[in-house]
Design an enzyme around this catalytic site. Structure first.
Site, mmCIF file in Angstrom:
data_model
loop_
_atom_site.group_PDB
_atom_site.id
_atom_site.type_symbol
_atom_site.label_atom_id
_atom_site.label_comp_id
_atom_site.label_asym_id
_atom_site.label_seq_id
_atom_site.Cartn_x
_atom_site.Cartn_y
_atom_site.Cartn_z
ATOM 1 N N SER A 155 -9.756 -41.734 -21.977
ATOM 2 C CA SER A 155 -10.103 -40.307 -21.964
ATOM 3 C C SER A 155 -11.380 -39.979 -21.219
ATOM 4 O O SER A 155 -11.548 -38.880 -20.715
ATOM 5 C CB SER A 155 -10.228 -39.823 -23.409
ATOM 6 O OG SER A 155 -11.162 -40.636 -24.115
ATOM 7 N N ARG A 156 -12.314 -40.919 -21.168
ATOM 8 C CA ARG A 156 -13.586 -40.607 -20.489
ATOM 9 C C ARG A 156 -14.197 -41.882 -19.907
ATOM 10 O O ARG A 156 -13.688 -42.984 -20.124
ATOM 11 C CB ARG A 156 -14.565 -39.905 -21.428
ATOM 12 C CG ARG A 156 -14.905 -40.653 -22.685
ATOM 13 C CD ARG A 156 -15.676 -39.772 -23.659
ATOM 14 N NE ARG A 156 -15.839 -40.406 -24.937
ATOM 15 C CZ ARG A 156 -16.844 -41.207 -25.261
ATOM 16 N NH1 ARG A 156 -17.787 -41.450 -24.387
ATOM 17 N NH2 ARG A 156 -16.906 -41.760 -26.459
ATOM 18 N N GLY A 170 -8.937 -46.038 -24.536
ATOM 19 C CA GLY A 170 -10.174 -45.342 -24.170
ATOM 20 C C GLY A 170 -10.055 -44.726 -22.784
ATOM 21 O O GLY A 170 -11.016 -44.669 -22.027
ATOM 22 N N ALA A 197 -18.160 -60.479 -28.161
ATOM 23 C CA ALA A 197 -16.831 -59.862 -28.020
ATOM 24 C C ALA A 197 -16.354 -59.950 -26.575
ATOM 25 O O ALA A 197 -15.196 -60.291 -26.303
ATOM 26 C CB ALA A 197 -16.880 -58.406 -28.470
ATOM 27 N N LYS A 198 -17.250 -59.651 -25.634
ATOM 28 C CA LYS A 198 -16.842 -59.651 -24.220
ATOM 29 C C LYS A 198 -16.569 -61.073 -23.733
ATOM 30 O O LYS A 198 -15.653 -61.299 -22.949
ATOM 31 C CB LYS A 198 -17.913 -58.974 -23.362
ATOM 32 C CG LYS A 198 -18.052 -57.467 -23.636
ATOM 33 C CD LYS A 198 -16.757 -56.718 -23.362
ATOM 34 C CE LYS A 198 -16.918 -55.218 -23.455
ATOM 35 N NZ LYS A 198 -15.659 -54.480 -23.237
ATOM 36 N N TYR A 207 -21.914 -57.541 -28.900
ATOM 37 C CA TYR A 207 -21.205 -57.092 -27.696
ATOM 38 C C TYR A 207 -20.925 -58.274 -26.752
ATOM 39 O O TYR A 207 -19.808 -58.428 -26.242
ATOM 40 C CB TYR A 207 -22.068 -56.032 -27.003
ATOM 41 C CG TYR A 207 -21.441 -55.335 -25.821
ATOM 42 C CD1 TYR A 207 -20.525 -54.291 -25.993
ATOM 43 C CD2 TYR A 207 -21.791 -55.700 -24.520
ATOM 44 C CE1 TYR A 207 -19.980 -53.646 -24.888
ATOM 45 C CE2 TYR A 207 -21.245 -55.048 -23.423
ATOM 46 C CZ TYR A 207 -20.346 -54.019 -23.606
ATOM 47 O OH TYR A 207 -19.809 -53.369 -22.518
ATOM 48 N N ASP A 244 -6.624 -45.796 -33.287
ATOM 49 C CA ASP A 244 -7.790 -46.682 -33.332
ATOM 50 C C ASP A 244 -7.313 -48.076 -32.944
ATOM 51 O O ASP A 244 -6.506 -48.681 -33.664
ATOM 52 C CB ASP A 244 -8.364 -46.671 -34.759
ATOM 53 C CG ASP A 244 -9.565 -47.590 -34.921
ATOM 54 O OD1 ASP A 244 -9.823 -48.426 -34.016
ATOM 55 O OD2 ASP A 244 -10.248 -47.480 -35.952
ATOM 56 N N ASN A 284 -9.397 -51.125 -22.264
ATOM 57 C CA ASN A 284 -10.686 -50.628 -21.773
ATOM 58 C C ASN A 284 -11.609 -50.148 -22.888
ATOM 59 O O ASN A 284 -12.823 -50.257 -22.765
ATOM 60 C CB ASN A 284 -10.420 -49.487 -20.779
ATOM 61 C CG ASN A 284 -11.645 -48.634 -20.557
ATOM 62 O OD1 ASN A 284 -12.538 -48.991 -19.796
ATOM 63 N ND2 ASN A 284 -11.715 -47.495 -21.252
HETATM 64 P P1 NDP Z 1 -17.526 -44.755 -23.011
HETATM 65 O O1 NDP Z 1 -18.388 -44.869 -24.203
HETATM 66 O O2 NDP Z 1 -17.874 -43.781 -21.936
HETATM 67 O O3 NDP Z 1 -16.002 -44.468 -23.473
HETATM 68 C C1 NDP Z 1 -15.433 -45.250 -24.478
HETATM 69 C C2 NDP Z 1 -13.959 -44.927 -24.613
HETATM 70 O O4 NDP Z 1 -13.409 -45.796 -25.596
HETATM 71 C C3 NDP Z 1 -13.688 -43.517 -25.090
HETATM 72 O O5 NDP Z 1 -12.503 -43.057 -24.484
HETATM 73 C C4 NDP Z 1 -13.465 -43.686 -26.599
HETATM 74 O O6 NDP Z 1 -12.633 -42.703 -27.178
HETATM 75 C C5 NDP Z 1 -12.755 -45.035 -26.604
HETATM 76 N N1 NDP Z 1 -12.825 -45.734 -27.877
HETATM 77 C C6 NDP Z 1 -13.936 -46.192 -28.525
HETATM 78 N N2 NDP Z 1 -13.570 -46.801 -29.676
HETATM 79 C C7 NDP Z 1 -12.220 -46.724 -29.755
HETATM 80 C C8 NDP Z 1 -11.260 -47.159 -30.710
HETATM 81 N N3 NDP Z 1 -11.611 -47.806 -31.828
HETATM 82 N N4 NDP Z 1 -9.951 -46.893 -30.473
HETATM 83 C C9 NDP Z 1 -9.574 -46.241 -29.353
HETATM 84 N N5 NDP Z 1 -10.440 -45.803 -28.423
HETATM 85 C C10 NDP Z 1 -11.747 -46.037 -28.620
HETATM 86 O O7 NDP Z 1 -17.422 -46.235 -22.419
HETATM 87 P P2 NDP Z 1 -17.442 -46.749 -20.898
HETATM 88 O O8 NDP Z 1 -16.514 -45.962 -20.087
HETATM 89 O O9 NDP Z 1 -18.844 -46.886 -20.465
HETATM 90 O O10 NDP Z 1 -16.890 -48.248 -21.094
HETATM 91 C C11 NDP Z 1 -15.514 -48.549 -21.017
HETATM 92 C C12 NDP Z 1 -15.356 -50.061 -21.119
HETATM 93 O O11 NDP Z 1 -16.102 -50.700 -20.092
HETATM 94 C C13 NDP Z 1 -15.885 -50.628 -22.440
HETATM 95 O O12 NDP Z 1 -15.065 -51.681 -22.864
HETATM 96 C C14 NDP Z 1 -17.252 -51.156 -22.061
HETATM 97 O O13 NDP Z 1 -17.674 -52.180 -22.909
HETATM 98 C C15 NDP Z 1 -16.988 -51.655 -20.655
HETATM 99 N N6 NDP Z 1 -18.170 -51.755 -19.826
HETATM 100 C C16 NDP Z 1 -18.951 -50.656 -19.561
HETATM 101 C C17 NDP Z 1 -20.060 -50.773 -18.756
HETATM 102 C C18 NDP Z 1 -20.931 -49.614 -18.417
HETATM 103 O O14 NDP Z 1 -21.958 -49.836 -17.745
HETATM 104 N N7 NDP Z 1 -20.604 -48.392 -18.799
HETATM 105 C C19 NDP Z 1 -20.451 -52.079 -18.200
HETATM 106 C C20 NDP Z 1 -19.571 -53.151 -18.533
HETATM 107 C C21 NDP Z 1 -18.482 -52.983 -19.322
HETATM 108 P P3 NDP Z 1 -13.267 -41.365 -27.910
HETATM 109 O O15 NDP Z 1 -14.027 -40.635 -26.845
HETATM 110 O O16 NDP Z 1 -12.078 -40.623 -28.400
HETATM 111 O O17 NDP Z 1 -14.153 -41.870 -29.005
#
Ligand code: NDP
Length: 247
Positions: free
Chosen positions: A14-15, A12, A158-159, A155, A63, A90
């Site tokens: 990418s963003r 993940g 899992a965490k 969630y 995936d 991530n």
């Molecule tokens: P985003 O929703 O902004 O980004 C999620 C990323 O995960 C994207 O790059 C997406 O790819 C990728 N992704 C999702 N599912 C899959 C999969 N099955 N296989 C491969 N890639 C996948 O998430 P955040 O940046 O907000 O969060 C990143 C991490 O931090 C997560 O684990 C989240 O639980 C954790 N987190 C976030 C918090 C927050 O406040 N934002 C707080 C605490 C933890 P694509 O775009 O191609 O779908």
């Protein structure tokens, strides 16, 4: 450039938080494989930013919850780059809802991606890391895995599970000079949190002693430390990045 010559995979990447981690590791000299699953545009943009800054990156679509795809992807990275030194688990998703109304598929999807995905990717990189007798794995957990949260049993489970994975793996791989740690962010500004209602955001802010949400860069800085040589004697730990929200 503490990571010159190192190969990193950021799931993940990418963003959101993953993009900040990819940029940070690349700025430290690592060659970064940016994983994504559904949005190649975001992944391309991250790669472009890294290259504009003089760094090295490749894209790898798979995936993380699919064992076969993970195996193929890790094989591809090793055959192209020679090894994998750093893995940041991530990628994550949410499928929120109160327990009484939560569908079994919402439970399965979140556990499969957020917990099993980290297991599969870690397993996939463990062989090349053992061969090199060096490795760094960082699992991105969440404050929710420690405090729990109404509407997020899937969630939070899992965490919280990532903590068990981290500690058990840390014990199994310590003698091979492979460290496994967690970073547990609080509330960070990304697409995942932007969709929250204003009232929910205000309630969260009132619970954060530092009175502001975190940035993806705050999380990336913690990851950068844990993968660096400065953290060589730290394993099985969780670094909380949450403005004091959970202590
Ligand atoms: P985003 O929703 O902004 O980004 C999620 C990323 O995960 C994207 O790059 C997406 O790819 C990728 N992704 C999702 N599912 C899959 C999969 N099955 N296989 C491969 N890639 C996948 O998430 P955040 O940046 O907000 O969060 C990143 C991490 O931090 C997560 O684990 C989240 O639980 C954790 N987190 C976030 C918090 C927050 O406040 N934002 C707080 C605490 C933890 P694509 O775009 O191609 O779908």
């Amino acid at each position: 450039m503490m990571l010159t010559g190192k190969i990193a995979v950021v799931t993940g990447g990418s963003r959101g938080i993953g993009r900040a981690i990819s940029l940070r590791l690349a700025s430290m000299g690592a060659m970064v494989y940016i994983n994504y699953v559904s949005r190649p545009d975001a992944a391309e943009e991250t790669k472009k930013i890294i290259e504009q800054d003089g760094g090295k990156a490749e894209l790898i679509q798979f995936d993380i919850g699919d064992a076969e795809q993970v195996q193929e992807a890790m094989k591809k990275v090793v055959s192209e780059a020679g090894s994998i030194d750093i893995l940041v688990n991530n990628a994550g998703i949410t499928r929120d809802g109160l327990m009484a109304r939560m569908k079994e598929s919402d439970w399965d999807d979140v556990i499969n991606t957020n917990l099993k995905g980290a297991f599969l990717c870690s397993k996939g990189v463990s062989k090349p890391m053992m061969k090199k007798k060096w490795g760094r794995i960082v699992n991105i957990s969440s404050v929710i895995g420690f405090s729990g949260n109404s509407g997020q049993v899937n969630y939070a489970s899992a965490k919280a599970g990532l903590t068990g994975l981290t500690k058990s793996m840390a014990r199994e791989y310590a003698s091979r000079n492979i460290t496994i740690n967690c970073v547990a962010p609080g509330y960070i500004v990304t697409e995942m949190t932007e969709s929250m209602a204003d009232a929910a955001q205000e309630k969260i802010l009132s619970e954060i002693p530092m009175a502001s949400l975190g940035t993806p860069e705050d999380v990336a800085a913690a990851v950068a430390y844990l993968v660096s040589d400065d953290a060589r004697y730290i394993t099985g730990q969780t670094l909380h990045v949450n403005g004091g929200m959970y202590m």
